[in-house]
Motif scaffolding. Structure first.
Motif, short mmCIF file in Angstrom:
data_model
loop_
_atom_site.label_atom_id
_atom_site.label_comp_id
_atom_site.label_asym_id
_atom_site.label_seq_id
_atom_site.Cartn_x
_atom_site.Cartn_y
_atom_site.Cartn_z
N SER A 73 22.81 -16.20 -85.27
CA SER A 73 24.38 -16.60 -85.56
C SER A 73 25.17 -16.08 -84.53
CB SER A 73 24.62 -15.98 -86.96
OG SER A 73 24.57 -14.49 -86.86
N GLN A 74 25.05 -15.12 -83.70
CA GLN A 74 25.61 -14.66 -82.66
C GLN A 74 25.73 -15.48 -81.22
OE1 GLN A 74 24.34 -10.80 -82.80
NE2 GLN A 74 26.51 -9.91 -83.57
N ASP A 77 26.27 -21.50 -81.33
CA ASP A 77 27.30 -22.13 -82.56
C ASP A 77 27.22 -23.55 -82.26
OD1 ASP A 77 28.59 -22.72 -79.74
OD2 ASP A 77 29.64 -20.82 -80.04
N GLU A 78 28.18 -24.33 -82.71
CA GLU A 78 28.12 -25.83 -82.73
C GLU A 78 28.06 -26.49 -81.19
OE1 GLU A 78 27.74 -28.25 -84.68
OE2 GLU A 78 27.84 -27.19 -86.93
#
Ligand code: SF4
Length: 491
Positions: A73-74, A77-78
């Motif tokens: 998750s780090q 990103d999109e």
């Protein structure tokens, strides 16, 4: 910033269990958002590696690769995912069992031979990596990382340089490899899955609702993307899947002699993943039941060390018809932070991670069930926490035998001098060290019995010292240090 130190201070201090090497994921799905699917697959495999991660995609002959230090998750990103376009993707989450935690060692790794590019991601450890690396250096190959994965990737490149077609080159490259390896490879035309002849680390095949093939370390990564489980990648299998979803495998020529890592059932795999048609949760509960049969305790409550001890604790309680309750509440996020605790917070130790329910614990005889003890420090802190919360008696029960030997197959159980069961002469001494009223381990036979499978089916080397894959002398020297008793089992 020394990221290794930061990671060590946080993850190693708070999660003192052995750490699995890695999680791998691959998909071949023209027309789909393969990087996004891979992202969610890796999300489900985050427990297998929390130091670095990466995704590579192939669009025709163009490779897009993004990898970095950090959690899935780090790192993604999109914006990053939108740049990873393609028909085939492979992804990886990593702990370091070989090589330090730095970006050079993050995976997947990209290699090229003439116009043939391939990316590779791997879970496990080669026991002959040094020999293979030296062989490749002699052939003129240069290395950018310290990982076994780069050795494998360059071995495939070497075999391709001998004018072999891709399938033969991959088969021949992995015939040279010894140890534990569950591997996914992407090329411009294929997703490839490879598993070592012992099937030490897990690897499975699934299909999406649109009939596109997926390969993942554990079935929980199939569930999260709505894919169906098809089968295990067989020990020794090399499976090629093209963009038309056609499978080519060496399966029919294989004879199986598995030695699956039994620690995957005890601790590493997620409880909602499956092994031979049953959930890992089921196996852990059976381990707890067997532990109760072997080592019952009179108590008011059975409690767990969350989360990995929970199914075994429930099995233990059910078998003895004792009430099971939660009494240690886990802060689910503290072990995942990159922020170092201050000196004052560090002194709190285990309390950053586990908060006791004092009104449940006070005045009670407690059986606390955990899956394993490595160094003993965490168990000692847990016993103290329970006693400080007013427990009348604390009886520790472990749903695995004592860990006495290092692992050479992809788990960071390193030298024997880290292992409390190797350092102390008796269970009595360990009991004294952790401060419990009693301590009992599951027996080796009981562990096997709880699986319902044969002993020969598993690697149990970290408990028994019987290594199913021969270990080169130089590795023995590094890991055994003061020891000379390791046995090699030939099958
Ligand atoms: S030595 Fe232990 S952790 Fe390593 S593969 Fe064997 S059973 Fe698993």
């Amino acid at each position: 910033m020394n990221i290794k130190a930061v990671l060590s201070d946080n993850i190693i201090d708070f999660d003192t269990k052995p750490r699995d090497a890695c999680g791998v994921f691959g998909i071949v799905a023209p027309g789909e958002d393969v990087s996004r699917v891979t992202f969610f697959g890796l999300y489900a495999l985050q427990h297998r590696g929390q130091e670095s991660c990466g995704i590579a995609t192939f669009k025709d002959k163009t490779v897009s690769l993004h990898k970095d230090i950090g959690l899935v998750s780090q790192v993604f990103d999109e914006k990053v995912l939108s740049k990873l376009k393609g028909d085939i993707a492979v992804g990886h989450t990593r702990y370091s069992t070989t090589g330090a935690t730095n970006i050079q060692n993050a995976q997947p790794i990209l290699v090229q031979f003439e116009d043939q590019k391939l990316v590779i991601a791997h879970n496990g450890n080669l026991v002959n990596a040094t020999e293979l690396r030296n062989f490749l250096i002699e052939k003129g190959y240069k290395f950018e990382s310290a990982t076994d994965t780069e050795v494998m990737a360059k071995l495939v490149a070497f075999e391709l340089s001998c004018s072999k077609e891709l399938k033969i080159a991959v088969e021949d490259a992995f015939k040279r490899c010894k140890g534990a390896f569950s591997v996914v490879i992407a090329t411009s035309d294929y997703l490839i899955a490879v598993r070592d002849p012992g099937g030490v680390r897990p690897l499975c095949l699934g299909t999406t609702s649109r009939g596109q093939y997926v390969v993942a370390s554990e079935s929980c990564a199939l569930d999260i993307i709505g894919a169906d489980y098809v089968r295990e990648i067989a020990p020794g299998e090399v499976l090629l899947i093209n963009k038309e979803q056609k499978l080519v495998s060496n399966l029919s020529s294989l004879s199986f002699a598995p030695h699956h890592c039994i620690f995957e059932l005890i601790y590493f795999s997620r409880p909602d993943s499956t092994f031979r048609g049953l959930s890992i949760y089921h196996y852990r509960k059976e381990l707890g039941r067997q532990l109760a049969i072997e080592s019952p305790a009179l108590a008011d409550y059975v409690i767990t060390v969350p989360d990995s001890g929970t199914p075994a604790a429930i099995g233990y309680a059910e078998e003895l018809k004792l009430p099971y309750t939660e009494a240690l509440i886990k802060n689910r996020y503290v072990g995942r932070t990159f922020i170092q605790p201050s000196e004052m917070l560090r002194e709190l130790g285990i309390r950053l991670k586990l908060n006791p329910l004092k009104d449940i614990i006070a005045g009670k005889k407690i059986v606390v069930v955990d899956d394993s003890i490595v160094r003993g420090h965490t168990s000692r802190k847990i016993v103290k926490l329970l006693k400080d919360s007013g427990a009348k008696e604390v009886h520790m029960r472990l749903s695995s035998p004592p860990i006495k030997w290092p692992c050479f197959y992809g788990i960071d159980i390193d030298s024997r001098d880290q292992l409390i069961a190797a350092k102390k002469d008796s269970v009595k001494e360990i009991t004294k060290f952790i401060g419990a009223d009693t301590l009992e381990y599951l027996s080796h036979d009981g562990m096997i019995k709880a699986t319902g499978l044969s002993r020969n089916f598993f690697c149990t080397a970290c408990f028994s010292g019987e290594y199913p894959i021969k270990i080169p002398k130089e590795l023995e020297g590094a890991k055994f240090r003061y020891e000379k008793y390791a046995k090699v089992v030939s099958r």
